[in-house]
Design a protein around this motif. Structure first.
Motif, PDB file in Angstrom:
ATOM      1  N   PHE A  65      55.746  58.550  31.495  1.00 26.02           N
ATOM      2  CA  PHE A  65      54.758  58.177  30.495  1.00 26.02           C
ATOM      3  C   PHE A  65      54.947  56.716  30.061  1.00 26.02           C
ATOM      4  CE2 PHE A  65      53.079  58.418  26.036  1.00 26.02           C
ATOM      5  CZ  PHE A  65      51.759  58.657  26.388  1.00 26.02           C
ATOM      6  N   LEU A  66      56.211  56.315  29.853  1.00 25.65           N
ATOM      7  CA  LEU A  66      56.492  54.926  29.500  1.00 25.65           C
ATOM      8  C   LEU A  66      56.143  53.984  30.653  1.00 25.65           C
ATOM      9  CD1 LEU A  66      59.889  55.213  27.564  1.00 25.65           C
ATOM     10  CD2 LEU A  66      57.650  54.635  26.617  1.00 25.65           C
ATOM     11  N   ALA A  67      56.410  54.424  31.871  1.00 16.09           N
ATOM     12  CA  ALA A  67      56.096  53.594  33.037  1.00 16.09           C
ATOM     13  C   ALA A  67      54.588  53.378  33.163  1.00 16.09           C
ATOM     14  CB  ALA A  67      56.640  54.238  34.309  1.00 16.09           C
ATOM     15  N   THR A  68      53.822  54.418  32.848  1.00 14.22           N
ATOM     16  CA  THR A  68      52.366  54.266  32.867  1.00 14.22           C
ATOM     17  C   THR A  68      51.916  53.221  31.855  1.00 14.22           C
ATOM     18  OG1 THR A  68      52.101  56.580  33.540  1.00 14.22           O
ATOM     19  CG2 THR A  68      50.181  55.470  32.594  1.00 14.22           C
ATOM     20  N   GLY A  69      52.499  53.274  30.665  1.00 12.04           N
ATOM     21  CA  GLY A  69      52.179  52.273  29.657  1.00 12.04           C
ATOM     22  C   GLY A  69      52.620  50.876  30.062  1.00 12.04           C
ATOM     23  N   LEU A  70      53.795  50.780  30.702  1.00 13.22           N
ATOM     24  CA  LEU A  70      54.285  49.481  31.160  1.00 13.22           C
ATOM     25  C   LEU A  70      53.371  48.899  32.230  1.00 13.22           C
ATOM     26  CD1 LEU A  70      56.428  47.292  31.111  1.00 13.22           C
ATOM     27  CD2 LEU A  70      57.759  48.641  32.759  1.00 13.22           C
ATOM     28  N   LEU A  71      52.898  49.734  33.137  1.00 20.50           N
ATOM     29  CA  LEU A  71      51.961  49.266  34.158  1.00 20.50           C
ATOM     30  C   LEU A  71      50.655  48.788  33.518  1.00 20.50           C
ATOM     31  CD1 LEU A  71      52.441  51.919  37.003  1.00 20.50           C
ATOM     32  CD2 LEU A  71      53.200  49.530  36.977  1.00 20.50           C
ATOM     33  N   GLY A  72      50.209  49.496  32.479  1.00 17.05           N
ATOM     34  CA  GLY A  72      49.019  49.058  31.753  1.00 17.05           C
ATOM     35  C   GLY A  72      49.227  47.705  31.103  1.00 17.05           C
ATOM     36  N   THR A  73      50.417  47.511  30.522  1.00 17.60           N
ATOM     37  CA  THR A  73      50.743  46.222  29.912  1.00 17.60           C
ATOM     38  C   THR A  73      50.750  45.113  30.947  1.00 17.60           C
ATOM     39  OG1 THR A  73      52.015  47.155  28.083  1.00 17.60           O
ATOM     40  CG2 THR A  73      52.598  44.933  28.784  1.00 17.60           C
ATOM     41  N   LEU A  74      51.405  45.367  32.089  1.00 14.74           N
ATOM     42  CA  LEU A  74      51.504  44.345  33.134  1.00 14.74           C
ATOM     43  C   LEU A  74      50.142  44.028  33.735  1.00 14.74           C
ATOM     44  CD1 LEU A  74      54.776  45.488  34.951  1.00 14.74           C
ATOM     45  CD2 LEU A  74      54.499  43.666  33.272  1.00 14.74           C
ATOM     46  N   ALA A  75      49.294  45.055  33.913  1.00 12.56           N
ATOM     47  CA  ALA A  75      47.963  44.827  34.478  1.00 12.56           C
ATOM     48  C   ALA A  75      47.124  43.958  33.554  1.00 12.56           C
ATOM     49  CB  ALA A  75      47.270  46.163  34.738  1.00 12.56           C
ATOM     50  N   SER A  76      47.162  44.255  32.265  1.00 16.83           N
ATOM     51  CA  SER A  76      46.400  43.466  31.305  1.00 16.83           C
ATOM     52  C   SER A  76      46.965  42.054  31.173  1.00 16.83           C
ATOM     53  CB  SER A  76      46.404  44.159  29.937  1.00 16.83           C
ATOM     54  OG  SER A  76      45.695  43.396  28.981  1.00 16.83           O
ATOM     55  N   ALA A  77      48.295  41.942  31.099  1.00 17.61           N
ATOM     56  CA  ALA A  77      48.921  40.627  30.940  1.00 17.61           C
ATOM     57  C   ALA A  77      48.683  39.748  32.156  1.00 17.61           C
ATOM     58  CB  ALA A  77      50.413  40.793  30.681  1.00 17.61           C
ATOM     59  N   ALA A  78      48.752  40.329  33.355  1.00 20.22           N
ATOM     60  CA  ALA A  78      48.558  39.540  34.572  1.00 20.22           C
ATOM     61  C   ALA A  78      47.140  38.988  34.641  1.00 20.22           C
ATOM     62  CB  ALA A  78      48.865  40.391  35.800  1.00 20.22           C
ATOM     63  N   MET A  79      46.155  39.817  34.348  1.00 21.23           N
ATOM     64  CA  MET A  79      44.767  39.345  34.389  1.00 21.23           C
ATOM     65  C   MET A  79      44.502  38.331  33.279  1.00 21.23           C
ATOM     66  SD  MET A  79      41.888  39.209  35.816  1.00 21.23           S
ATOM     67  CE  MET A  79      42.026  40.526  37.036  1.00 21.23           C
ATOM     68  N   ALA A  80      45.035  38.582  32.088  1.00 21.68           N
ATOM     69  CA  ALA A  80      44.858  37.637  30.985  1.00 21.68           C
ATOM     70  C   ALA A  80      45.493  36.293  31.325  1.00 21.68           C
ATOM     71  CB  ALA A  80      45.461  38.201  29.698  1.00 21.68           C
ATOM     72  N   ALA A  81      46.663  36.324  31.963  1.00 21.71           N
ATOM     73  CA  ALA A  81      47.317  35.079  32.363  1.00 21.71           C
ATOM     74  C   ALA A  81      46.487  34.343  33.407  1.00 21.71           C
ATOM     75  CB  ALA A  81      48.712  35.376  32.908  1.00 21.71           C
ATOM     76  N   ALA A  82      45.922  35.075  34.370  1.00 25.13           N
ATOM     77  CA  ALA A  82      45.079  34.437  35.387  1.00 25.13           C
ATOM     78  C   ALA A  82      43.859  33.779  34.748  1.00 25.13           C
ATOM     79  CB  ALA A  82      44.659  35.468  36.430  1.00 25.13           C
ATOM     80  N   ILE A  83      43.240  34.483  33.805  1.00 27.82           N
ATOM     81  CA  ILE A  83      42.085  33.915  33.093  1.00 27.82           C
ATOM     82  C   ILE A  83      42.502  32.659  32.329  1.00 27.82           C
ATOM     83  CG2 ILE A  83      40.440  34.320  31.214  1.00 27.82           C
ATOM     84  CD1 ILE A  83      40.400  37.266  32.057  1.00 27.82           C
ATOM     85  N   ALA A  84      43.637  32.730  31.656  1.00 29.48           N
ATOM     86  CA  ALA A  84      44.094  31.605  30.842  1.00 29.48           C
ATOM     87  C   ALA A  84      44.409  30.385  31.703  1.00 29.48           C
ATOM     88  CB  ALA A  84      45.319  32.014  30.032  1.00 29.48           C
ATOM     89  N   LEU A  85      45.082  30.595  32.822  1.00 28.78           N
ATOM     90  CA  LEU A  85      45.462  29.470  33.672  1.00 28.78           C
ATOM     91  C   LEU A  85      44.234  28.814  34.310  1.00 28.78           C
ATOM     92  CD1 LEU A  85      48.608  30.982  35.418  1.00 28.78           C
ATOM     93  CD2 LEU A  85      48.565  29.284  33.586  1.00 28.78           C
ATOM     94  N   ALA A  86      43.276  29.646  34.755  1.00 30.88           N
ATOM     95  CA  ALA A  86      42.078  29.100  35.393  1.00 30.88           C
ATOM     96  C   ALA A  86      41.145  28.452  34.374  1.00 30.88           C
ATOM     97  CB  ALA A  86      41.350  30.205  36.153  1.00 30.88           C
ATOM     98  N   LEU A  87      40.849  29.165  33.305  1.00 36.22           N
ATOM     99  CA  LEU A  87      39.948  28.625  32.286  1.00 36.22           C
ATOM    100  C   LEU A  87      40.579  27.431  31.572  1.00 36.22           C
ATOM    101  CD1 LEU A  87      37.297  28.800  30.749  1.00 36.22           C
ATOM    102  CD2 LEU A  87      38.344  30.485  29.229  1.00 36.22           C
ATOM    103  N   GLY A  88      41.893  27.463  31.393  1.00 37.68           N
ATOM    104  CA  GLY A  88      42.577  26.329  30.784  1.00 37.68           C
ATOM    105  C   GLY A  88      42.401  25.061  31.605  1.00 37.68           C
TER     106      GLY A  88
END
Length: 266
Positions: A65-88
């Motif tokens: 259950f924690l691993a599922t949440g961690l994967l959700g965190t990593l998926a959101s953080a990775a996409m947010a970082a990609a958006i930030a780096l490109a849009l920045g």
């Protein structure tokens, strides 16, 4: 004989200074250990460290259950970082543009996103956009605001790196007949990245932390799943300690990876 200012600021400290720094480090470490021991003792006297609050961590379902949440965190953080780096980068190019029609809107966007709390942007995606007929999944309700908010900061980090590149590099590239785009993308920006790796890593760590706002939109990230475990087993302290350790491991991995991307300037 007095030491030159440059040697004082950037040279190796003298033995006396090294001994003083070591003494201060030991004192601070001892103080932190005493503080941690005091906190642990208070938790123990309150019964929060009893074995019954840790038993469910021996179950594979808990870690899944924690691993599922961690994967959700990593998926959101990775996409947010990609958006930030490109849009920045887009915002940086707009801010450096010679045309006011391009530069001023870019500055306005940067200042607006920098001054607006990430949580407020999440509420806009969660409450305002549906009223306008725009419906996003919980993933994008969290990821998009975090990415937008970080992009403005990343744009300023990029700009600091670009301004740190010696002017002679630009002049030399232009003298070779390079276009402005070639000068920026082949000469200036690669060098700027080397200067700003620590600042970019700090922003990526903040992105991971900002995903904890997922509770607002009930997105299944690590903190949201932790709250479910706390509600089911009433183990507030153990769950938060384990989750804090997982966040520390993720951020440590980001820091280690950054060392492979940006070495010292030669």
């Amino acid at each position: 004989m007095s030491r030159p200012l440059e040697e004082i600021l950037f040279g190796n400290p003298r033995p006396q200074a090294q001994a003083a720094m070591q003494a201060v480090s030991v004192a601070v470490a001892a103080l932190l250990l005493l503080l941690a021991a005091g906190v642990a003792f208070r938790f123990h006297t309150a019964g929060q460290l009893d074995a019954r609050f840790w038993e469910f961590f021996a179950w594979p379902t808990t870690w899944a259950f924690l691993a599922t949440g961690l994967l959700g965190t990593l998926a959101s953080a990775a996409m947010a970082a990609a958006i930030a780096l490109a849009l920045g980068l887009v915002l940086l190019l707009g801010r450096l543009a010679p045309l006011r029609l391009v530069r001023w809107p870019s500055i306005a966007v940067i200042e607006f996103l920098r001054g607006t709390p990430t949580l407020l942007l999440i509420y806009v995606c969660f409450l305002v956009l549906p009223q306008a007929g725009i419906k996003l999944s919980t993933y994008w309700m969290l990821t998009l605001p975090v990415g937008l908010s970080t992009a403005a900061v990343v744009a300023e980090v990029y700009r600091a790196g670009v301004l740190a590149v010696p002017r002679g590099q630009t002049d030399a590239a232009r003298s070779l007949g390079m276009t402005e785009a070639q000068v920026f993308f082949l000469i200036v920006f690669p060098q700027a990245l080397r200067y700003i790796v620590p600042a970019l890593v700090a922003q990526l760590v903040i992105v991971v932390k900002d995903t904890t706002f997922g509770y607002v939109v009930t997105y299944g990230e690590l903190m949201q799943n932790a709250k479910v475990l706390i509600a089911n087993y009433h183990a507030l302290v153990p769950v938060y300690l384990v989750v804090a350790l997982l966040y520390c491991l993720v951020n440590y991995a980001i820091s280690r990876a950054s060392k492979q991307l940006g070495g010292p300037m030669h």
